[in-house]
Scaffold this motif. Structure first.
Motif, short mmCIF file in Angstrom:
data_model
loop_
_atom_site.label_atom_id
_atom_site.label_comp_id
_atom_site.label_asym_id
_atom_site.label_seq_id
_atom_site.Cartn_x
_atom_site.Cartn_y
_atom_site.Cartn_z
N ASP A 96 -1.50 6.98 -3.42
CA ASP A 96 -2.83 6.37 -3.36
C ASP A 96 -2.73 4.93 -3.84
O ASP A 96 -1.86 4.61 -4.66
N SER A 101 -6.31 7.97 -9.13
CA SER A 101 -6.46 9.09 -8.19
C SER A 101 -5.29 10.04 -8.26
O SER A 101 -5.44 11.25 -8.07
N ILE A 102 -4.12 9.51 -8.53
CA ILE A 102 -2.95 10.38 -8.67
C ILE A 102 -3.01 11.09 -10.02
O ILE A 102 -2.72 12.30 -10.12
N PRO A 107 -5.56 12.20 -4.88
CA PRO A 107 -5.12 11.06 -4.07
C PRO A 107 -5.56 11.19 -2.62
O PRO A 107 -5.94 12.27 -2.16
N ASP A 108 -5.44 10.08 -1.92
CA ASP A 108 -5.77 10.09 -0.50
C ASP A 108 -4.72 10.83 0.33
O ASP A 108 -5.03 11.38 1.39
#
Length: 120
Positions: A96, A101-102, A107-108
C-alpha cells in the motif's frame, strides 16, 4: 491488475527457519509487508518495510523474523527463525502507499498467500 506473488512456504519443525519471498512484477511499492491468518483467527500484521527500509514488526515475531527488500527486483523477503507451532498460518504479502494500512492489515493489495506449517 497488480500482482503480488508469494513463495517459500512449507513445513518445518519447531526451531527451524523458512524464508518467504514476495515479488511485485512491474510495480514499485513504497510500503510492503506481511500479514498472517491462522485457522479460525483474524488476519493480523506481521512485518512491514518502507521504501527507505524502515522496518516494523509485531510483538510476537520481533527478534525472530527479519524483513528485507530488494528494490531492484521489486521483491520483499521475510526470514523466519526460531519458528514455533503458533507461527502456523497462511502468510500474505501486503502492499500500500500508506504504511498505516499495512500495519492495520487493511492494504489495497494482497497476495494469494503461502502456507507455513510448523510441527512440534
Amino acid at each position: 491488475q497488480v500482482q503480488l506473488v508469494e513463495s517459500g512456504g512449507g513445513l518445518v519443525q519447531a526451531g527451524g527457519s523458512l524464508r518467504l519471498s514476495c515479488a511485485a512484477p512491474g510495480r514499485i511499492f513504497t510500503n510492503i509487508g506481511w500479514a498472517r491468518q491462522a485457522p479460525e483467527k483474524e488476519r493480523g500484521f506481521v512485518a512491514a518495510i518502507s521504501w527507505s527500509a524502515n522496518k516494523y514488526y509485531s510483538d510476537t515475531v520481533e527478534g525472530r523474523f527479519a524483513i528485507s527488500r530488494d528494490n531492484a527486483k521489486n521483491t520483499v523477503y521475510l526470514q523466519m527463525n526460531s519458528l514455533n507451532p503458533e507461527d502456523t498460518a497462511i502468510y500474505y504479502c501486503a502492499a500500500d502507499v500508506a504504511l498505516r494500512s499495512i500495519l492495520t492489515s487493511g492494504p489495497d493489495y494482497w497476495g494469494q498467500g503461502t502456507q507455513v506449517n510448523v510441527s512440534s
